[in-house]
Design a protein around this motif. Structure first.
Motif, PDB file in Angstrom:
ATOM      1  N   PHE A   1      39.026  71.509  47.218  1.00 12.09           N
ATOM      2  CA  PHE A   1      39.529  70.725  46.097  1.00 12.09           C
ATOM      3  C   PHE A   1      39.126  71.258  44.724  1.00 12.09           C
ATOM      4  O   PHE A   1      39.684  70.852  43.718  1.00 12.09           O
ATOM      5  CB  PHE A   1      39.096  69.265  46.243  1.00 12.09           C
ATOM      6  CG  PHE A   1      39.757  68.584  47.402  1.00 12.09           C
ATOM      7  CD1 PHE A   1      41.129  68.440  47.436  1.00 12.09           C
ATOM      8  CD2 PHE A   1      39.022  68.136  48.466  1.00 12.09           C
ATOM      9  CE1 PHE A   1      41.757  67.832  48.504  1.00 12.09           C
ATOM     10  CE2 PHE A   1      39.633  67.523  49.538  1.00 12.09           C
ATOM     11  CZ  PHE A   1      41.002  67.376  49.548  1.00 12.09           C
ATOM     12  N   TYR A   2      38.166  72.153  44.675  1.00  9.75           N
ATOM     13  CA  TYR A   2      37.794  72.757  43.410  1.00  9.75           C
ATOM     14  C   TYR A   2      38.696  73.957  43.188  1.00  9.75           C
ATOM     15  O   TYR A   2      38.699  74.894  43.957  1.00  9.75           O
ATOM     16  CB  TYR A   2      36.321  73.210  43.434  1.00  9.75           C
ATOM     17  CG  TYR A   2      35.867  73.799  42.136  1.00  9.75           C
ATOM     18  CD1 TYR A   2      35.569  72.989  41.063  1.00  9.75           C
ATOM     19  CD2 TYR A   2      35.744  75.169  41.981  1.00  9.75           C
ATOM     20  CE1 TYR A   2      35.149  73.528  39.872  1.00  9.75           C
ATOM     21  CE2 TYR A   2      35.324  75.719  40.792  1.00  9.75           C
ATOM     22  CZ  TYR A   2      35.027  74.891  39.740  1.00  9.75           C
ATOM     23  OH  TYR A   2      34.620  75.420  38.553  1.00  9.75           O
ATOM     24  N   SER A   3      39.486  73.882  42.165  1.00  7.09           N
ATOM     25  CA  SER A   3      40.435  74.976  41.963  1.00  7.09           C
ATOM     26  C   SER A   3      40.211  75.638  40.613  1.00  7.09           C
ATOM     27  O   SER A   3      39.850  74.995  39.636  1.00  7.09           O
ATOM     28  CB  SER A   3      41.865  74.456  42.048  1.00  7.09           C
ATOM     29  OG  SER A   3      42.101  73.547  41.000  1.00  7.09           O
TER      30      SER A   3
END
Length: 91
Positions: A30-32
């Protein structure tokens, strides 16, 4: 033969490790970061036009197409790991 305390500690230790791995995997998914990935032909075709929305849409499409195989491999790997762990705990 292991005592009940040792087995409980071992299970708790494994659960903490699994929980840490799950949190790391979810964070990684989810960390982009913003990336500007284009093939040379796409870049040449889009540089001639001044439409930046089209450029951004193409970049997003490339990133999504790249991410799907990695997600599928991760899910399959997790399923295989769970099957292996379950099989190992039975024996």
């Amino acid at each position: 033969m292991r005592s009940k305390e040792n087995r409980t500690k071992n299970i708790e230790s494994r659960m903490n490790t699994v929980n840490t791995k799950i949190v790391f995997i979810l964070f990684s998914i989810f960390y982009s970061l913003t990336s500007y990935a284009q093939c040379a032909m796409c870049r040449a075709a889009l540089e001639s036009e001044g439409n930046t929305a089209k450029n951004e849409a193409l970049n997003d499409g490339i990133v999504y197409l790249m991410a799907i195989p990695y997600i599928l491999v991760a899910v399959i790997g997790f399923v295989v790991y769970r099957m292996y762990a379950k099989r190992k705990s039975v024996h």
